[in-house]
Write an enzyme that holds these catalytic residues in place. Structure first.
Site, PDB file in Angstrom:
ATOM      1  N   LYS A 102     -92.226 -77.293 -15.480  1.00 46.53           N
ATOM      2  CA  LYS A 102     -93.740 -77.752 -15.137  1.00 46.53           C
ATOM      3  C   LYS A 102     -94.419 -77.857 -16.322  1.00 46.53           C
ATOM      4  O   LYS A 102     -94.330 -77.449 -17.406  1.00 46.53           O
ATOM      5  CB  LYS A 102     -94.636 -76.653 -14.658  1.00 46.53           C
ATOM      6  CG  LYS A 102     -95.746 -76.930 -14.147  1.00 46.53           C
ATOM      7  CD  LYS A 102     -96.513 -75.712 -13.440  1.00 46.53           C
ATOM      8  CE  LYS A 102     -97.849 -76.024 -13.124  1.00 46.53           C
ATOM      9  NZ  LYS A 102     -98.605 -74.831 -12.478  1.00 46.53           N
ATOM     10  N   HIS A 104     -97.375 -79.198 -16.859  1.00 47.11           N
ATOM     11  CA  HIS A 104     -98.810 -79.093 -16.950  1.00 47.11           C
ATOM     12  C   HIS A 104     -99.343 -77.540 -16.644  1.00 47.11           C
ATOM     13  O   HIS A 104     -98.494 -76.762 -16.201  1.00 47.11           O
ATOM     14  CB  HIS A 104     -99.578 -79.942 -15.886  1.00 47.11           C
ATOM     15  CG  HIS A 104     -99.172 -79.717 -14.347  1.00 47.11           C
ATOM     16  ND1 HIS A 104     -98.033 -80.195 -14.008  1.00 47.11           N
ATOM     17  CD2 HIS A 104     -99.662 -79.003 -13.318  1.00 47.11           C
ATOM     18  CE1 HIS A 104     -97.843 -79.768 -12.627  1.00 47.11           C
ATOM     19  NE2 HIS A 104     -99.004 -79.172 -12.277  1.00 47.11           N
TER      20      HIS A 104
END
Length: 219
Positions: A102, A104
């Site tokens: 991921k 963010h």
């Protein structure tokens, strides 16, 4: 056969996670049985399964600090086991990984407990080719953790290939230098089938399959 092995096989049969007939495996082999952990698809079934996992690990005597579930099937299995451990007064941290990093929010590939400096137990359904488990081992080491062991639901106890007489579980255990524990094995399944009137008719096909693809018995 130990109690947790028998309970697990009964549970797998009742959940239709353990099926008999003719099944073409990813390896191309024609198997007389098939195991699908995805059929443990209710809170009750997962709770009972977590109990079986916890009993198997306790019997093996593995020491660990964190429970880790590889994405995807390992996540609910590790969670079920962690919940069972908490019921026993052993409230351990839980961690699992994303398939994709991921970029963010909190970012990263891991969700849950920090693995740095911890002994980590990997909880998964099966070891087929060992690819997913090897990926999990790399993720744990990269996060500063130490793999302490692996527990799976079912060990098919069959050779990896014509050129490798080890099972996938044996290969991973030797490469990683850690124990691989199975809640139940093909040998347990054969014993279970012998004592179950509904399954005794499948025993010969199971024996034939083991004769052709099974790993050599320990001496």
């Amino acid at each position: 056969m130990s109690d947790h092995r028998h309970r697990f096989l009964q549970l797998a049969l009742a959940a239709d996670a353990l099926r008999f007939g003719q099944f073409t495996l990813k390896s191309g082999r024609l198997s007389p049985y098939f195991f699908n952990a995805g059929r443990f698809d209710s809170g009750s079934r997962l709770a009972q399964l977590g109990l079986c996992y916890a009993d198997a690990v306790a019997a093996a005597g593995i020491r660990y600090d964190v429970v880790f579930g590889p994405a995807y099937k390992g996540i609910p299995l590790a969670t079920a086991m962690a919940c069972e451990l908490a019921q026993r007064g052993q409230d351990l941290p839980l961690s699992f990984n994303r398939k994709e990093v991921k970029d963010h929010g909190e970012g990263g590939q891991l969700i849950g407990a920090d693995l740095n400096g911890k002994r980590v137990l990997i909880v998964d359904d099966v070891i087929t080719a060992g690819t997913a488990i090897r990926e999990a081992l790399s993720i744990i080491r990269a996060a500063g953790g130490t793999p302490a062991g692996i527990v799976v639901a079912l060990d098919r106890q069959e050779i990896a290939s014509e050129t490798d007489s080890r099972s996938a579980a044996q290969a991973v255990a030797e490469e990683a230098g850690i124990p691989v524990v199975a809640v139940a094995t093909l040998a347990d399944l054969l014993e279970f089938a012998s004592g179950n009137p509904e399954l005794v008719g499948y025993r010969q096909s199971l024996e034939d399959y083991r004769s052709r693809y099974g790993i050599a018995a320990k001496r």
